[in-house]
Design an enzyme around this catalytic site. Structure first.
Site, PDB file in Angstrom:
ATOM      1  CG  ASP A 139     -72.606  59.713 -55.644  1.00  9.96           C
ATOM      2  OD1 ASP A 139     -73.692  59.415 -54.900  1.00  9.96           O
ATOM      3  OD2 ASP A 139     -73.036  59.111 -56.763  1.00  9.96           O
TER       4      ASP A 139
HETATM    5  C1  BGC Z   1     -76.363  58.560 -56.598  1.00 10.93           C
HETATM    6  C2  BGC Z   1     -76.552  59.857 -56.511  1.00 10.93           C
HETATM    7  C3  BGC Z   1     -77.539  59.967 -55.634  1.00 10.93           C
HETATM    8  C4  BGC Z   1     -77.174  59.167 -54.267  1.00 10.93           C
HETATM    9  C5  BGC Z   1     -78.143  59.324 -53.056  1.00 10.93           C
HETATM   10  C6  BGC Z   1     -75.733  57.594 -55.301  1.00 10.93           C
HETATM   11  O1  BGC Z   1     -76.018  56.424 -55.722  1.00 10.93           O
HETATM   12  O2  BGC Z   1     -74.959  58.091 -57.604  1.00 10.93           O
HETATM   13  O3  BGC Z   1     -76.900  60.487 -57.816  1.00 10.93           O
HETATM   14  O4  BGC Z   1     -77.915  61.264 -55.357  1.00 10.93           O
HETATM   15  O5  BGC Z   1     -77.116  58.010 -54.503  1.00 10.93           O
HETATM   16  O6  BGC Z   1     -79.418  58.492 -53.326  1.00 10.93           O
END
Ligand code: BGC
Length: 923
Positions: free
Chosen positions: A287
């Site tokens: 993530d």
């Molecule tokens: C989130 C993800 C997301 C990623 C990219 C993170 O803060 O938890 O679900 O895909 O950011 O934006």
């Protein structure tokens, strides 16, 4: 865990894995605080190479051939992102020498985030509320086509965390609180996305069930989701297993810790569960800024570092060449690790092979569109560079969006057939609440200036955070209802009042109206945005914007008050739902851009697209917040707040059933404008059922090496003298996720014995060196539920480490999704449904199983469903298949799925509590 630039320089400069020292490098799991000693995540090494099994053979072979041509720097460019100043939210580096342009990774699970000329689809929770596999797959396909049309290679969805807590901020992005329903929706979404050609990413692996303390680069405190092995398999990992079975090519690990070890460096979860047990062939990314270390994740099986930098606002945020990027846990650090011998280049080869195999698997090597938008702007040029070609990818997806919006509306109350409405019966209608109207600042704008829909203004059709997309337009209910009424009878008086606090005006209009519609909502989102005191997770389960008072003001004057709620999850309705003037209540969820049209289709029977409601709750609506057995942990002073999933298998309706708690509306509930009768239940077993246990392995393709040599720079916890030790381990056949087993464990103890040889050698450079090697002979004894270790395996462990956790063992690699037999049909349940009313409509029959008592399962678990369109007076024969997995429990001792002995109760009904037919099955 907030890093100051000075600390960061120290961390990176010293090349030391200072954070989370234990684990894969030392061979000792991360330790737990006092009182939580059993919640430890064992180590599983080595990280298995992709095997190219099943239909991945050719993609993996091509990827291997491609990777063989790459230099180390080029490989690093594939594994590490270029930070967040490029056109997508995640971008890998490129390989100019071979004309490879890199990969674009983009949110979200409801559309193409930040882009123009895209659609904003109904949320995941609405997809689940349809209980319609085909519609969910079509939604995935349509979203996948839009992503591909914009040049996105990898869509960051679907999300399939489970809604363990009703107030969880991101519950709306996913598919409700039941693993089976979520599993079907996850698989269908992936099949849809990937048939459009885009790589789907199932997220967040795993235990990302609340926003408070979820972790990430900015987090000072990060929670540990403590999940026992059986619960992990039967509840939280279930949808991920279905995703892998469906062929998902990418996975995203979560920010939180799982049993003390951060998810992106959790070797049990990545190597053990994902790559071995589920035979996953694609790649797993972090993530965004989830990594807290460089070497640990690499060894634990992580394949891609996103977005590249160490953390938001930390150090240089723009290092466009990953191979030289120093503000990254990987980037240039990866070559240092290879050069100093801490990490084998074959691990990097496998990272890159998995990424390219996914790219080939989805056919992206041929004629894939270039990125034609920018997440940074919807303007055409940015700093003089053309970044947005404004490609319109919406096609006619608005039709599907409208259809799903209507199909996901859940009719929860309808006294004396108050609904559907007919314009010809209306004279004066009142429509109240800010949720009925438009956002005065525009559908994508917050008065505060906050992006990502981080506010609640006007009608609510999506939550906030990264799981959002720009509305091309948003049809609000007031406009749509007004337009519908005028198209039939322009003389109807329509009083629309959207000021939630002008209760006098609402009361006055309500007392004049013959019918009143009240629109209310409740919002939530991702934790990096706080809206009205809600830091992602909701602070309460009540309505926003004075909703209860708007309802009361209306109902006390209007004899036909119909409430429509746009909500992210359960809300409490006890203060108003039984009011005699409240004749109907619809939970419309978050329907996306066609919201107003979708609700017109459900409310009115005289429109072109009038829809008989068939949405069903994908979660339980309780009478009181305290009726749920788990809740958000909002406050803690601990650096690693411990969130123990002590309710184990009993989440949502399973708890309400097990503990006789009366919900307001049960899981699976939803009314129709017609009525259905069920009859003729038949159950039959399929032939060829061979034994109770699913064979543990059916294919095992040897990986490159069954032992690994890890060389790491010295760290303070390592002894400065070289030590060598030999250890004998007595353990279960294979380690459980945590040494704690679900208390409801059903498996009769049996004896198995395996021999495993693990060799981990750790040698330290610089001034210190340490090495330990263990040869383990594991023998599973019936009574042995946890490992006992004799010898001196802990010789090089930091003093805080525990030796009570199961040891590091790796298993052979299963077929994709797990043993093939798990997915074979073992029984069929069939029955007939008759539409006994006067209107055609969809019925959603649900199949629940009551396991034999000895299995220790909750009273009922969902194991099948369908959505059937049945004409008035007609009948339909429904046949639902049960797979071996559906009738099995996870045996923590045997480490496999086993069908329990005894009688299964078969329950078919129209909700989890409205059981119409009962039968039985025995295996
Ligand atoms: C989130 C993800 C997301 C990623 C990219 C993170 O803060 O938890 O679900 O895909 O950011 O934006």
């Amino acid at each position: 865990m907030r890093h100051t630039p000075a600390l960061l320089a120290l961390l990176l400069g010293s090349s030391l894995p200072q954070l989370a020292l234990a684990d894969v490098v030392t061979g000792i799991p991360d330790s737990a605080p006092a009182g939580f000693e059993e919640w430890i995540s064992p180590i599983v090494l080595p990280s298995p190479n992709t095997t190219g099994q099943g239909n991945w053979a050719s993609s993996v072979a091509r990827a291997r051939a491609f990777v063989a041509k790459l230099t180390l720097a080029e490989k690093i460019n594939v594994t590490t992102g270029v930070d967040v100043l490029d056109r997508c939210v995640g971008n890998t580096g490129t390989i100019p020498r071979l004309g490879w342009k890199g990969l674009c990774l983009q949110d979200s699970p409801i559309g193409v985030r930040f882009a123009d000329f895209v659609s904003a689809f109904p949320a995941g929770v609405n997809a689940a509320s349809t209980w319609d596999r085909d519609l969910i797959e079509k939604r995935g396909y349509a979203m996948g086509s839009e992503h591909k049309g914009k040049g996105v290679n990898i869509v960051l969805g679907p999300g399939t965390n489970l809604g363990r807590v009703a107030a969880g901020g991101r519950n709306w992005e996913a598919f409700g609180a039941d693993p089976f329903l979520a599993g079907v929706a996850t698989a269908a979404s992936i099949e849809g996305y990937q048939s459009a050609g885009v790589i789907a990413t199932v997220k967040h692996l795993i235990g990302n069930e609340q926003e408070h303390f979820r972790g990430g680069s900015e987090a000072g405190q990060v929670e540990s989701s403590n999940i026992d092995d059986r619960t992990l398999h039967e509840v939280y990992a279930w949808p991920f297993a279905e995703a892998v079975k469906a062929g998902v090519a990418a996975v995203m690990c979560s920010y939180n810790f799982i049993n003390q070890t951060q998810a992106c460096q959790n070797s049990k979860i990545i190597n053990g569960l994902l790559k071995e047990e589920l035979g996953f062939q694609g790649f797993i990314m972090s993530d965004w800024a989830a990594m807290i270390n460089g070497l640990q994740p690499a060894i634990a099986g992580l394949d891609m570092n996103m977005p590249g930098f160490v953390g938001y606002g930390i150090g240089d945020q723009n290092q466009p060449d990953p191979s030289t990027a120093t503000n990254s846990w990987w980037g240039a650090q990866l070559s240092n690790m290879v050069n100093n011998g801490s990490l084998s280049e074959t691990r990097i080869d496998d990272m890159v092979t998995r990424i390219f195999a996914s790219w080939y698997q989805l056919g992206q090597d041929k004629d894939y569109p270039d990125v034609s938008f920018s997440q940074l702007t919807q303007e055409t040029y940015l700093n003089g560079v053309l970044v947005n070609e404004h490609v319109n990818v919406q096609a006619d997806h608005y039709k599907l969006i409208r259809e799903i919006g209507a199909a996901s509306a859940i009719l929860l109350k309808n006294t004396n057939n108050a609904l559907p409405l007919k314009v010809k019966n209306l004279k004066r209608i009142g429509i109240f609440g800010s949720d009925a109207g438009a956002n005065a600042d525009g559908p994508n704008v917050c008065a505060t200036g906050q992006g990502d829909h981080g506010c609640s203004q006007g009608t609510l059709a999506q939550g906030w955070g990264s799981g959002t997309a720009s509305f091309p337009y948003l049809i609000d209910p007031l406009s749509a209802i007004g337009a519908h009424i005028r198209s039939i009878n322009p003389t109807v008086v329509v009083d629309g009042i959207t000021d939630d606090f002008n209760l006098n005006a609402i009361s006055a209009a309500a007392s004049l109206a013959d019918t009143c519609l009240v629109f209310v909502n409740s919002d939530s989102g991702e934790g990096y945005i706080t809206v009205d005191g809600n830091a992602g997770d909701r602070t309460n389960l009540t309505l926003w914007h004075n909703g209860e008072n708007v309802i009361q003001a209306t109902a006390s004057h209007c004899p036909n008050t119909i409430v429509v709620a746009h909500i992210v999850g359960p809300v409490l309705v006890e203060s108003w739902i039984d009011h005699p003037n409240i004749t109907a209540f619809i939970n419309a969820g978050l329907p996306g851009q066609e919201s107003g049209n979708s609700i017109v289709d459900v409310l009115f029977e005289d429109g072109d697209q009038a829809t008989n409601p068939s949405g069903r709750l994908p979660y339980t609506m309780a009478k009181a917040r305290g009726d749920y057995n788990a809740d958000v942990l909002y406050k803690s002073t601990d650096k690693v707040p411990q969130i123990t999933y002590s309710e184990a298998l009993e989440i949502d309706y399973r708890h309400f059933d097990a503990n006789n708690v009366e919900p307001r509306y049960e899981f699976g509930f939803g009314l129709s404008y017609t009525t259905f009768a069920y009859s003729g239940l038949k159950t039959s077993k399929s032939g060829g059922l061979f034994g109770r246990a699913a064979e543990h392995q059916t294919t095992t393709t040897a990986q490159s090496s069954s032992s690994t040599t890890l060389r790491v720079p010295a760290s303070p916890g390592l002894s400065s003298t070289t030590t060598s030790s030999s250890t004998t381990l007595s353990v279960p056949a294979s380690p459980s996720l945590s040494s704690k087993s679900a208390s409801t464990s059903a498996s009769a103890p049996t004896s198995t014995s395996v021999s495993v040889s693990v060799s981990v050698s750790v040698s330290a450079s610089a001034s210190a060196s340490a090495s330990a090697s263990a040869s383990a002979s594991a023998s599973a004894a019936a009574s042995s539920a946890s490992a006992s270790i004799s010898g001196s395996a802990s010789a090089s462990a930091p003093s805080s480490s525990t030796v009570s956790a199961p040891p590091a063992l790796s298993s052979p690699i299963n077929p994709i999704g797990g043993p093939t037999s798990l997915y074979e049909t073992v029984a069929t349940v069939s029955f007939t449904i008759k539409n006994t009313g006067h209107l055609a409509g969809h019925e959603v029959p649900q199949l629940y199983l009551g396991f034999p008592a000895s299995a220790g399962e909750p009273p009922k678990v969902l194991r099948g469903f369908a959505r059937e369109l049945i004409g008035a007076g007609s009948s339909t024969h429904v046949s639902l298949e049960l797979r071996r997995k559906d009738v099995s429990v996870w045996d923590v001792v045997k480490q496999e799925w086993v069908i329990p002995e005894g009688k299964f109760e078969v329950m078919v009904g129209s909700s989890s509590r409205d059981i119409k037919l009962r039968g039985s099955l025995e295996f």
